[in-house]
Design a protein around this motif. Structure first.
Motif, short mmCIF file in Angstrom:
data_model
loop_
_atom_site.label_atom_id
_atom_site.label_comp_id
_atom_site.label_asym_id
_atom_site.label_seq_id
_atom_site.Cartn_x
_atom_site.Cartn_y
_atom_site.Cartn_z
N ARG A 101 -5.56 -20.59 0.94
CA ARG A 101 -5.52 -20.61 2.04
C ARG A 101 -6.48 -19.85 3.07
NH1 ARG A 101 0.19 -21.28 2.98
NH2 ARG A 101 1.33 -21.32 0.98
N ARG A 153 -5.62 -29.89 13.02
CA ARG A 153 -5.24 -30.85 12.16
C ARG A 153 -5.57 -30.59 10.79
NH1 ARG A 153 -7.53 -36.48 14.21
NH2 ARG A 153 -6.32 -36.06 15.86
N LYS A 154 -6.92 -30.05 10.48
CA LYS A 154 -7.19 -29.68 9.39
C LYS A 154 -6.29 -28.73 8.54
CE LYS A 154 -11.93 -29.07 7.27
NZ LYS A 154 -13.37 -28.68 7.51
N ARG A 155 -5.75 -27.81 9.12
CA ARG A 155 -4.76 -26.85 8.64
C ARG A 155 -3.52 -27.48 8.21
NH1 ARG A 155 -2.93 -20.96 11.58
NH2 ARG A 155 -2.00 -20.46 9.55
N ARG A 156 -3.06 -28.64 8.94
CA ARG A 156 -1.95 -29.08 8.59
C ARG A 156 -2.14 -30.15 7.40
NH1 ARG A 156 -1.33 -29.52 14.32
NH2 ARG A 156 -2.26 -31.45 14.27
N ARG A 157 -3.40 -30.86 7.41
CA ARG A 157 -3.73 -31.31 6.17
C ARG A 157 -3.96 -30.60 5.01
NH1 ARG A 157 -9.41 -34.18 5.70
NH2 ARG A 157 -10.17 -32.38 5.75
N ALA A 199 -2.36 -27.84 4.34
CA ALA A 199 -0.99 -27.60 3.84
C ALA A 199 -0.12 -28.71 3.00
CB ALA A 199 -0.21 -27.04 5.22
N ARG A 200 -0.43 -29.95 3.73
CA ARG A 200 0.29 -31.16 3.06
C ARG A 200 -0.21 -31.38 1.49
NH1 ARG A 200 -0.28 -33.63 7.94
NH2 ARG A 200 -2.19 -34.73 7.34
N LYS A 203 -8.14 -24.63 11.41
CA LYS A 203 -7.33 -24.67 12.66
C LYS A 203 -6.74 -26.26 12.85
CE LYS A 203 -7.95 -20.63 13.39
NZ LYS A 203 -6.81 -19.28 13.64
N ARG A 228 1.02 -28.80 -0.60
CA ARG A 228 2.63 -29.11 -0.86
C ARG A 228 2.62 -30.18 -2.21
NH1 ARG A 228 4.16 -29.40 3.49
NH2 ARG A 228 3.70 -31.56 3.90
#
Length: 286
Positions: free
Chosen positions: A74, A81-85, A87-88, A79, A91
């Motif tokens: 982590r 879009r890159k952070r969400r990518r 996270a996916r 920040k 997961r």
């Protein structure tokens, strides 16, 4: 470059040694080649001076994949879009690490074993052996219809028994997330199906911990150790609770050396009744 006094085998010219080769200065013949990197094995991207890491973490039996796994870290610098990518990706990566329900149970059980070992202040050897014992129980299909928490507590207790580590049943139950009934049911299944080489723990193994809890001097502990030897020679240890024998020897040693210790305090520390303590105490006095 350093110049050598050796001669070239072809033209007898002078040889020159570089970092990895020995070359003739006259005809250019490569006489010797050394491609070994003699630099340091470790590499740290953060700080080469203070974090000299040779390799990653060692193999361990306390992980379902022996520790041969990678994790997506982590970072607060990511920040939007890159952070969400990421996270996916993290997961999906965690889901891909566990391929079956049995492996998922093993991940949970090993985590619970590590927690128990830490709470009971046990060694890494006990932790690894308990994980191996849980794998054996799972391969023999002993977990069907039984609590995983009960089995994790049972394998830790069984490992302590086989390794002669002084931990009582009540101590394991207090630290576990299972009841005493779940632990004993799982322990009986392990002992019956796997044939554990368990035996009574030497009462002397309990003396250092009990003496430390009661804040007794070393002279009392040494005298109690001698009393345990005397009790063993007289056959007073067989068939009795080893923690109760240890508490009785500590109480008698404290009485002989005029230390302030009551039967209730010694019995509470050993998690036995004062009647059990007095039984050993009276037999030793006789």
């Amino acid at each position: 470059m350093a110049t050598s006094t050796q001669c070239c085998p072809e033209c007898e010219g002078r040889l020159r040694e570089s970092e990895s080769e020995t070359v003739c200065g006259e005809c250019g013949l490569v006489v010797a080649e050394d491609a070994i990197d003699h630099g340091p094995e470790w590499r740290s991207f953060a700080d080469d001076e203070t974090e000299k890491e040779r390799t990653g973490a060692p193999l361990t039996r306390s992980r379902h994949d022996r520790g041969l796994t990678t994790e997506i870290g982590r970072s607060t610098r990511l920040k939007g879009r890159k952070r969400r990518r990421f996270a996916r990706m993290r997961r999906q990566h965690n889901r891909a690490r566990i391929k079956s329900k049995a492996e998922r149970n093993r991940v949970y059980a090993f985590g619970e074993i590590r927690r128990l070992v830490s709470a009971l202040d046990l060694t890494d050897h006990v932790r690894d052996q308990a994980c191996v014992l849980f794998e054996s129980a799972q391969s023999e299909d002993l977990l069907r219809g039984r609590s995983i928490e009960g089995f994790t507590a049972a394998v830790v207790y069984a490992t302590c028994r086989t390794a002669s580590v002084s931990r009582t049943l009540d101590e394991v139950v207090d630290a576990a997330r299972a009841s005493e009934g779940e632990l004993t049911a799982a322990y009986d299944a392990l002992n019956r199906e796997l044939g554990l080489s368990t035996g009574p723990i030497d009462p002397a193994e309990y003396l250092p911990r009990f003496a430390s809890r009661l804040d007794l001097p070393q002279a009392v502990e040494r005298r109690a150790d001698a009393l345990v030897d005397a009790a063993r020679e007289r056959g007073l240890v067989s068939g009795r609770d080893p923690s109760g024998v240890a508490a009785g020897c500590l109480y008698l040693a404290a009485r002989e050396l005029e230390c302030d210790l009551t039967q209730a305090e010694a019995a509470e520390t050993a998690d036995v009744t004062p009647v059990t303590l007095r039984s050993t105490y009276q037999d030793l006095r006789e």
